[in-house]
Design a protein around this motif. Structure first.
Motif, short mmCIF file in Angstrom:
data_model
loop_
_atom_site.label_atom_id
_atom_site.label_comp_id
_atom_site.label_asym_id
_atom_site.label_seq_id
_atom_site.Cartn_x
_atom_site.Cartn_y
_atom_site.Cartn_z
N GLU A 54 0.82 -1.21 0.00
CA GLU A 54 0.00 0.00 0.00
C GLU A 54 0.86 1.26 0.00
OE1 GLU A 54 -2.58 0.25 3.41
OE2 GLU A 54 -3.46 2.14 2.71
N GLU A 55 1.92 1.24 0.83
CA GLU A 55 2.73 2.45 0.99
C GLU A 55 4.13 2.07 1.48
OE1 GLU A 55 3.40 5.55 0.12
OE2 GLU A 55 1.48 6.36 0.86
N VAL A 56 5.13 2.85 1.07
CA VAL A 56 6.50 2.60 1.54
C VAL A 56 7.00 3.86 2.24
CG1 VAL A 56 8.83 1.85 0.90
CG2 VAL A 56 6.87 1.12 -0.49
N PHE A 57 7.55 3.68 3.44
CA PHE A 57 8.01 4.83 4.23
C PHE A 57 9.51 4.77 4.47
CE2 PHE A 57 3.59 4.11 5.71
CZ PHE A 57 3.04 5.35 5.38
N GLU A 58 10.13 5.93 4.44
CA GLU A 58 11.53 6.03 4.85
C GLU A 58 11.55 6.31 6.35
OE1 GLU A 58 14.00 8.43 2.29
OE2 GLU A 58 15.34 8.88 3.96
N THR A 59 12.43 5.64 7.07
CA THR A 59 12.46 5.79 8.53
C THR A 59 13.89 6.10 8.99
OG1 THR A 59 12.98 3.47 8.92
CG2 THR A 59 10.64 4.03 8.75
N GLU A 60 14.04 6.27 10.28
CA GLU A 60 15.39 6.46 10.84
C GLU A 60 15.68 5.34 11.82
OE1 GLU A 60 15.97 10.41 12.43
OE2 GLU A 60 15.28 11.30 10.54
N GLU A 61 16.39 4.36 11.33
CA GLU A 61 16.70 3.20 12.17
C GLU A 61 18.01 2.58 11.67
OE1 GLU A 61 13.59 0.22 14.07
OE2 GLU A 61 14.19 -0.45 12.09
N CYS A 62 18.90 2.25 12.59
CA CYS A 62 20.21 1.73 12.18
C CYS A 62 20.38 0.28 12.62
CB CYS A 62 21.31 2.61 12.77
SG CYS A 62 21.33 2.64 14.56
N ALA A 63 21.57 -0.25 12.37
CA ALA A 63 21.89 -1.62 12.76
C ALA A 63 23.11 -1.59 13.68
CB ALA A 63 22.20 -2.44 11.51
N PHE A 64 23.39 -2.72 14.31
CA PHE A 64 24.64 -2.80 15.08
C PHE A 64 25.48 -3.95 14.54
CE2 PHE A 64 23.65 -6.48 17.72
CZ PHE A 64 22.26 -6.48 17.76
N ASP A 65 26.78 -3.82 14.73
CA ASP A 65 27.72 -4.84 14.28
C ASP A 65 28.06 -5.70 15.50
OD1 ASP A 65 30.17 -6.19 13.82
OD2 ASP A 65 30.66 -4.80 12.20
N GLY A 66 27.62 -6.96 15.48
CA GLY A 66 27.80 -7.85 16.64
C GLY A 66 29.26 -8.05 17.01
N ASN A 67 30.15 -8.07 16.02
CA ASN A 67 31.58 -8.23 16.32
C ASN A 67 32.11 -7.00 17.05
OD1 ASN A 67 32.07 -10.76 15.24
ND2 ASN A 67 32.33 -9.94 13.16
N LYS A 68 31.70 -5.83 16.53
CA LYS A 68 32.20 -4.59 17.15
C LYS A 68 31.61 -4.40 18.55
CE LYS A 68 33.40 -2.15 12.95
NZ LYS A 68 32.96 -1.21 11.93
N LEU A 69 30.36 -4.82 18.71
CA LEU A 69 29.73 -4.70 20.03
C LEU A 69 30.46 -5.60 21.04
CD1 LEU A 69 27.32 -3.22 21.32
CD2 LEU A 69 25.94 -5.25 20.92
N ARG A 70 30.82 -6.81 20.60
CA ARG A 70 31.57 -7.73 21.47
C ARG A 70 32.95 -7.13 21.80
NH1 ARG A 70 32.98 -11.97 18.04
NH2 ARG A 70 34.62 -10.50 17.56
N ASP A 71 33.63 -6.58 20.79
CA ASP A 71 34.97 -6.04 21.03
C ASP A 71 34.93 -4.84 21.98
OD1 ASP A 71 35.86 -7.99 19.40
OD2 ASP A 71 36.23 -6.72 17.65
N LEU A 72 33.90 -4.02 21.80
CA LEU A 72 33.73 -2.86 22.68
C LEU A 72 33.51 -3.33 24.12
CD1 LEU A 72 33.34 0.24 22.56
CD2 LEU A 72 30.92 -0.15 22.14
N THR A 73 32.67 -4.34 24.26
CA THR A 73 32.38 -4.88 25.60
C THR A 73 33.64 -5.48 26.21
OG1 THR A 73 30.17 -5.38 24.82
CG2 THR A 73 30.84 -6.46 26.84
N LYS A 74 34.40 -6.21 25.39
CA LYS A 74 35.64 -6.83 25.91
C LYS A 74 36.61 -5.77 26.39
CE LYS A 74 36.12 -11.20 23.47
NZ LYS A 74 36.85 -11.90 22.41
N LYS A 75 36.68 -4.66 25.63
CA LYS A 75 37.59 -3.58 26.01
C LYS A 75 37.20 -3.03 27.39
CE LYS A 75 37.90 0.04 23.10
NZ LYS A 75 38.02 0.70 21.81
N LYS A 76 35.88 -2.85 27.58
CA LYS A 76 35.41 -2.30 28.86
C LYS A 76 35.67 -3.30 30.00
CE LYS A 76 31.15 -1.05 27.39
NZ LYS A 76 29.79 -0.55 27.54
N LEU A 77 35.46 -4.58 29.69
CA LEU A 77 35.67 -5.60 30.74
C LEU A 77 37.14 -5.66 31.13
CD1 LEU A 77 33.34 -8.46 29.44
CD2 LEU A 77 33.05 -7.18 31.56
#
Ligand code: FAD
Length: 383
Positions: free
Chosen positions: A133-156
């Motif tokens: 019926e209709e297509v909308f443009e939105t504002e939503e991003c993704a995350f990189d699971g590898n980078k999220l893990r590396d960031l967490t490891k750095k903090k730990l």
């Protein structure tokens, strides 16, 4: 193995367990993390659709949509290094049998304050206008699971929190007035330690640990899911598409592998089961390891290409399999509240499950409220 004492033992080295451990550490608690796999983020925190939810997905649950709107900017700010936003995210509203119309969807986005505009003509023409019926443009991003893990490891690493990899917690039990005994196995070797609080952050395995510890089962719904990784044609390389609302599909960047994912509401779940009180819970990880499911890629493509013909040109890379766990009440509304159960059979034992990654903020808020009230009660008793 030595019998050390900790303030907090966190079971589960996924995103929730690690962030919760860091939160306690910042408050001065001596904390340890147990993870049965050889590394952190091997399970649901890596095997997921990688969407940072900004509310658009939840027209049937205003509360989840509004919570997503609050948590989204915080997540993007706090995990900037892991954010992938070099693409445009489109939400398309299907004609029948969608559970919302385009007018309703637009109104819903206005209510939750989510930016929405009509998609440009070159995007709209990708879709079958008889079915969309209709297509909308939105504002939503993704995350990189590898980078999220590396960031967490750095903090730990910086925090010096003790992380015990390859260590499965077998059970927990009360160790007298204030403590909880944690029994674990590393390789073939058994060990125990004591902690004042134990947090079960094992996602699909929450009730496995509860059952082994002789504690009541918490009602949960599980789905054995298939996320297909695909190479998409150049014309949609820089976009994500979600067709709403009901038994439709989604394709969006999966940054950790520089490709797209393809998921379908009907074909991504291969099997569903429920943990119910009084029933022995299924060990989701062992079950998945022992099963050899066949891909539903061809079914996903057959259906999705009716709406978006370019799907016919998707090239299969591989399927990621994981058990997805939600609260049973999410079944009809598709809502994603957190599970937060305190003093579950043992004082100081807490079971936490976030239905989506940005719910970490809700979980940390609940923990703060719980520990603050515990502290206040302690002070009252002392007077
Ligand atoms: C297919 C799928 C798609 C999803 N898509 C999205 C999405 O697009 N966006 C979003 O926000 N959310 C999504 N989610 C939800 C999101 O992935 C989860 O909410 C989140 O990853 C849960 O994190 P966690 O740390 O609780 O779980 P996990 O990452 O699974 O961590 C739990 C850890 O506990 C460990 N463990 C289990 N038992 C024991 C034990 N006895 N001893 C020691 N360790 C143990 C496990 O090995 C595991 O590492 C999706 C989930 C799935 C499965």
């Amino acid at each position: 193995m030595s019998n050390k004492t900790y303030d907090v033992a966190v079971i589960g080295g996924g995103f929730f367990g690690c962030e919760i451990a860091l939160h306690f550490h910042e408050r001065g608690y001596k904390t340890v993390i147990f993870e049965k796999e050889s590394d952190l983020f091997k399970r649901a925190s890596f095997i997921n659709q990688a969407r940072v939810h900004n509310g658009y997905h939840y027209p049937r649950s205003l509360l989840t949509a509004l919570r997503s709107r609050v948590n989204y900017p915080a997540f993007v700010r706090d995990y900037r290094e892991a954010i992938y936003d070099s693409f445009k995210q489109y939400y398309a509203v299907a004609n029948q049998p969608s559970k919302v119309t385009a007018v309703q969807y637009r109104r819903f986005c206005e209510r939750i304050g989510a930016p929405l505009s009509e998609a440009p003509a070159d995007i709209r023409k990708l879709f079958n206008s008889d079915l969309i019926e209709e297509v909308f443009e939105t504002e939503e991003c993704a995350f990189d699971g590898n980078k999220l893990r590396d960031l967490t490891k750095k903090k730990l690493k910086k925090s010096k929190i003790e992380v015990r990899l390859g260590t499965e917690v077998e059970l927990i039990k009360s160790a007298g007035k204030e403590g909880i005994l944690v029994r674990f196995k590393t390789g073939g070797q058994e060990g125990t330690l004591e902690a004042n609080s134990v947090l079960n952050c094992t996602y699909s395995q929450i009730n496995v640990l509860n059952a082994r510890s002789g504690l009541p089962t918490i009602p949960l719904k599980h789905e054995l899911t298939e996320t297909v990784l695909v190479k998409v044609p150049r014309q949609i390389e820089d976009i994500g598409i979600t067709v709403m609302c009901g038994s439709f599909f989604s394709t969006m960047p999966f940054p950790a592998r520089s490709c797209h994912s393809l998921t379908h509401v009907r074909y991504t779940p291969h099997e569903t089961w429920y943990d119910k009180p009084g029933k022995q819970p299924k060990n989701a990880h062992a079950y998945l390891d022992g099963s050899n499911p066949r891909t539903s890629f061809s079914y996903m493509v057959s259906d999705a290409k009716r709406y978006l013909s370019v799907v016919s040109d998707f090239k299969y890379i591989e399927s990621l399999w994981e058990v997805k766990t939600v609260l049973p009440q999410s079944e009809h509304s598709d809502s994603r509240p957190i599970l937060f159960v305190t003093d579950h059979g043992i004082k100081g034992y807490i079971c936490i499950m976030g239905g989506k990654i940005d719910n970490i903020y809700d979980a940390l808020d609940e923990l703060d409220v719980y520990y603050d009230s515990k502290k206040k009660n302690g002070k009252k008793k002392a007077h």
